[in-house]
Design a protein around this motif. Structure first.
Motif, PDB file in Angstrom:
ATOM      1  N   THR A  97       4.407   2.597  -3.208  1.00 14.70           N
ATOM      2  CA  THR A  97       3.525   3.080  -4.279  1.00 14.70           C
ATOM      3  C   THR A  97       2.585   1.982  -4.756  1.00 14.70           C
ATOM      4  O   THR A  97       1.420   2.236  -5.046  1.00 14.70           O
ATOM      5  N   ARG A  98       3.078   0.771  -4.789  1.00 17.61           N
ATOM      6  CA  ARG A  98       2.273  -0.379  -5.245  1.00 17.61           C
ATOM      7  C   ARG A  98       1.677  -1.152  -4.072  1.00 17.61           C
ATOM      8  O   ARG A  98       1.502  -2.366  -4.141  1.00 17.61           O
ATOM      9  N   VAL A  99       1.335  -0.463  -3.009  1.00 21.50           N
ATOM     10  CA  VAL A  99       0.879  -1.092  -1.771  1.00 21.50           C
ATOM     11  C   VAL A  99      -0.275  -2.075  -1.977  1.00 21.50           C
ATOM     12  O   VAL A  99      -0.333  -3.114  -1.320  1.00 21.50           O
ATOM     13  N   ALA A 100      -1.180  -1.802  -2.899  1.00 21.31           N
ATOM     14  CA  ALA A 100      -2.312  -2.710  -3.130  1.00 21.31           C
ATOM     15  C   ALA A 100      -1.833  -4.061  -3.657  1.00 21.31           C
ATOM     16  O   ALA A 100      -2.477  -5.083  -3.412  1.00 21.31           O
ATOM     17  N   GLU A 101      -0.708  -4.066  -4.359  1.00 23.45           N
ATOM     18  CA  GLU A 101      -0.145  -5.308  -4.893  1.00 23.45           C
ATOM     19  C   GLU A 101       0.840  -5.954  -3.918  1.00 23.45           C
ATOM     20  O   GLU A 101       0.906  -7.172  -3.821  1.00 23.45           O
ATOM     21  N   THR A 102       1.635  -5.137  -3.226  1.00 22.72           N
ATOM     22  CA  THR A 102       2.745  -5.666  -2.430  1.00 22.72           C
ATOM     23  C   THR A 102       2.406  -5.911  -0.967  1.00 22.72           C
ATOM     24  O   THR A 102       3.038  -6.746  -0.330  1.00 22.72           O
ATOM     25  N   ALA A 103       1.482  -5.138  -0.426  1.00 17.83           N
ATOM     26  CA  ALA A 103       1.179  -5.128   1.009  1.00 17.83           C
ATOM     27  C   ALA A 103       2.428  -4.803   1.845  1.00 17.83           C
ATOM     28  O   ALA A 103       2.470  -5.055   3.039  1.00 17.83           O
ATOM     29  N   ILE A 104       3.435  -4.268   1.216  1.00 17.99           N
ATOM     30  CA  ILE A 104       4.699  -3.864   1.840  1.00 17.99           C
ATOM     31  C   ILE A 104       5.215  -4.969   2.770  1.00 17.99           C
ATOM     32  O   ILE A 104       5.088  -4.908   3.984  1.00 17.99           O
ATOM     33  N   PRO A 105       5.822  -5.985   2.184  1.00 15.68           N
ATOM     34  CA  PRO A 105       6.263  -7.142   2.970  1.00 15.68           C
ATOM     35  C   PRO A 105       7.378  -6.816   3.966  1.00 15.68           C
ATOM     36  O   PRO A 105       8.089  -5.818   3.819  1.00 15.68           O
ATOM     37  N   ASP A 106       7.514  -7.673   4.964  1.00 12.95           N
ATOM     38  CA  ASP A 106       8.526  -7.475   5.999  1.00 12.95           C
ATOM     39  C   ASP A 106       9.933  -7.367   5.433  1.00 12.95           C
ATOM     40  O   ASP A 106      10.724  -6.557   5.910  1.00 12.95           O
ATOM     41  N   ASP A 107      10.258  -8.163   4.425  1.00  9.80           N
ATOM     42  CA  ASP A 107      11.616  -8.109   3.881  1.00  9.80           C
ATOM     43  C   ASP A 107      11.890  -6.759   3.223  1.00  9.80           C
ATOM     44  O   ASP A 107      13.018  -6.251   3.287  1.00  9.80           O
ATOM     45  N   ALA A 108      10.887  -6.131   2.634  1.00  9.19           N
ATOM     46  CA  ALA A 108      11.066  -4.802   2.044  1.00  9.19           C
ATOM     47  C   ALA A 108      11.295  -3.770   3.152  1.00  9.19           C
ATOM     48  O   ALA A 108      12.165  -2.896   3.025  1.00  9.19           O
ATOM     49  N   TYR A 109      10.535  -3.895   4.232  1.00  7.40           N
ATOM     50  CA  TYR A 109      10.718  -2.992   5.372  1.00  7.40           C
ATOM     51  C   TYR A 109      12.109  -3.161   5.978  1.00  7.40           C
ATOM     52  O   TYR A 109      12.805  -2.178   6.231  1.00  7.40           O
ATOM     53  N   GLU A 110      12.516  -4.397   6.198  1.00 10.29           N
ATOM     54  CA  GLU A 110      13.829  -4.666   6.790  1.00 10.29           C
ATOM     55  C   GLU A 110      14.950  -4.128   5.909  1.00 10.29           C
ATOM     56  O   GLU A 110      15.938  -3.576   6.414  1.00 10.29           O
ATOM     57  N   ALA A 111      14.810  -4.258   4.614  1.00 10.60           N
ATOM     58  CA  ALA A 111      15.825  -3.734   3.689  1.00 10.60           C
ATOM     59  C   ALA A 111      15.914  -2.210   3.791  1.00 10.60           C
ATOM     60  O   ALA A 111      17.012  -1.642   3.819  1.00 10.60           O
ATOM     61  N   ALA A 112      14.770  -1.558   3.868  1.00 14.73           N
ATOM     62  CA  ALA A 112      14.762  -0.093   3.997  1.00 14.73           C
ATOM     63  C   ALA A 112      15.343   0.334   5.345  1.00 14.73           C
ATOM     64  O   ALA A 112      16.130   1.289   5.417  1.00 14.73           O
ATOM     65  N   ARG A 113      14.995  -0.375   6.402  1.00 11.91           N
ATOM     66  CA  ARG A 113      15.506  -0.043   7.743  1.00 11.91           C
ATOM     67  C   ARG A 113      17.001  -0.281   7.866  1.00 11.91           C
ATOM     68  O   ARG A 113      17.663   0.328   8.706  1.00 11.91           O
ATOM     69  N   ALA A 114      17.547  -1.141   7.041  1.00  9.37           N
ATOM     70  CA  ALA A 114      18.990  -1.378   7.066  1.00  9.37           C
ATOM     71  C   ALA A 114      19.758  -0.159   6.558  1.00  9.37           C
ATOM     72  O   ALA A 114      20.934   0.009   6.870  1.00  9.37           O
ATOM     73  N   THR A 115      19.083   0.703   5.816  1.00  5.76           N
ATOM     74  CA  THR A 115      19.724   1.891   5.244  1.00  5.76           C
ATOM     75  C   THR A 115      19.300   3.178   5.936  1.00  5.76           C
ATOM     76  O   THR A 115      20.106   4.078   6.122  1.00  5.76           O
ATOM     77  N   PHE A 116      18.028   3.275   6.317  1.00  5.32           N
ATOM     78  CA  PHE A 116      17.486   4.524   6.848  1.00  5.32           C
ATOM     79  C   PHE A 116      17.139   4.417   8.327  1.00  5.32           C
ATOM     80  O   PHE A 116      16.665   3.373   8.787  1.00  5.32           O
ATOM     81  N   SER A 117      17.324   5.520   9.053  1.00  4.26           N
ATOM     82  CA  SER A 117      16.869   5.597  10.445  1.00  4.26           C
ATOM     83  C   SER A 117      15.341   5.594  10.444  1.00  4.26           C
ATOM     84  O   SER A 117      14.705   5.770   9.390  1.00  4.26           O
ATOM     85  N   GLU A 118      14.755   5.441  11.605  1.00  3.23           N
ATOM     86  CA  GLU A 118      13.287   5.475  11.691  1.00  3.23           C
ATOM     87  C   GLU A 118      12.743   6.790  11.150  1.00  3.23           C
ATOM     88  O   GLU A 118      11.796   6.799  10.367  1.00  3.23           O
TER      89      GLU A 118
END
Length: 155
Positions: A97-118
């Protein structure tokens, strides 16, 4: 607050198309309660009164405790009320939601992928994008919350 444009009447095909995406999310296999919590959190971030009212009502009908709803915006501090999947979804919803501020960093993606399938993560991200779209429409055209309409009718 009065409605600027009744977007349901002005662009019914466009709103119906968004409804098709909503329908896809409801059959995606993601928990309905999880999705509603994400929708409510996004609406808190964006300050959408219409959606805050709607998703709070929906979550209450689903039996979600009022304490959980009251503490949703500070879920990290109240993490014991939220399971691991909810925490992962809320964190992902916030960064997307805050993509303009966060640029969705790799660590956020990795954390989400640790819980959810693709597929789950793509579906969750579609849901996040949809709610951000609904928030912008409701805020932009000043759709009043149901609670306000009910209050005005009772007055």
């Amino acid at each position: 607050m009065s409605m600027r444009i009744d977007y349901n009447k002005v662009a019914p095909a466009g709103i119906k198309a968004l409804g098709g995406v909503y329908g896809y999310i409801t059959q995606s296999g993601l928990s309905a309660t999880l999705i509603e919590l994400v929708y409510l959190r996004i609406s808190q971030i964006n300050g959408c009164a219409y959606c805050l009212d709607m998703h709070t009502r929906s979550l209450r009908k689903m039996g979600v405790a009022i304490e959980k709803l009251a503490l949703l915006q500070v879920w990290r501090e109240a993490e014991a009320l939220f399971d691991a999947e909810e925490r992962a979804a809320l964190a992902w919803a916030e960064t997307v939601t805050r993509v303009a501020e966060t640029a969705i960093p790799d660590d956020a993606y990795e954390a989400a992928r640790a819980t959810f399938s693709e597929k789950q993560l793509v579906d969750l991200t579609i849901a996040i994008g949809l709610m951000n779209t609904y928030n912008r429409i409701a805020i932009g055209f000043r759709n009043p919350p149901q609670a306000v309409a009910e209050h005005s009718a009772a007055a």
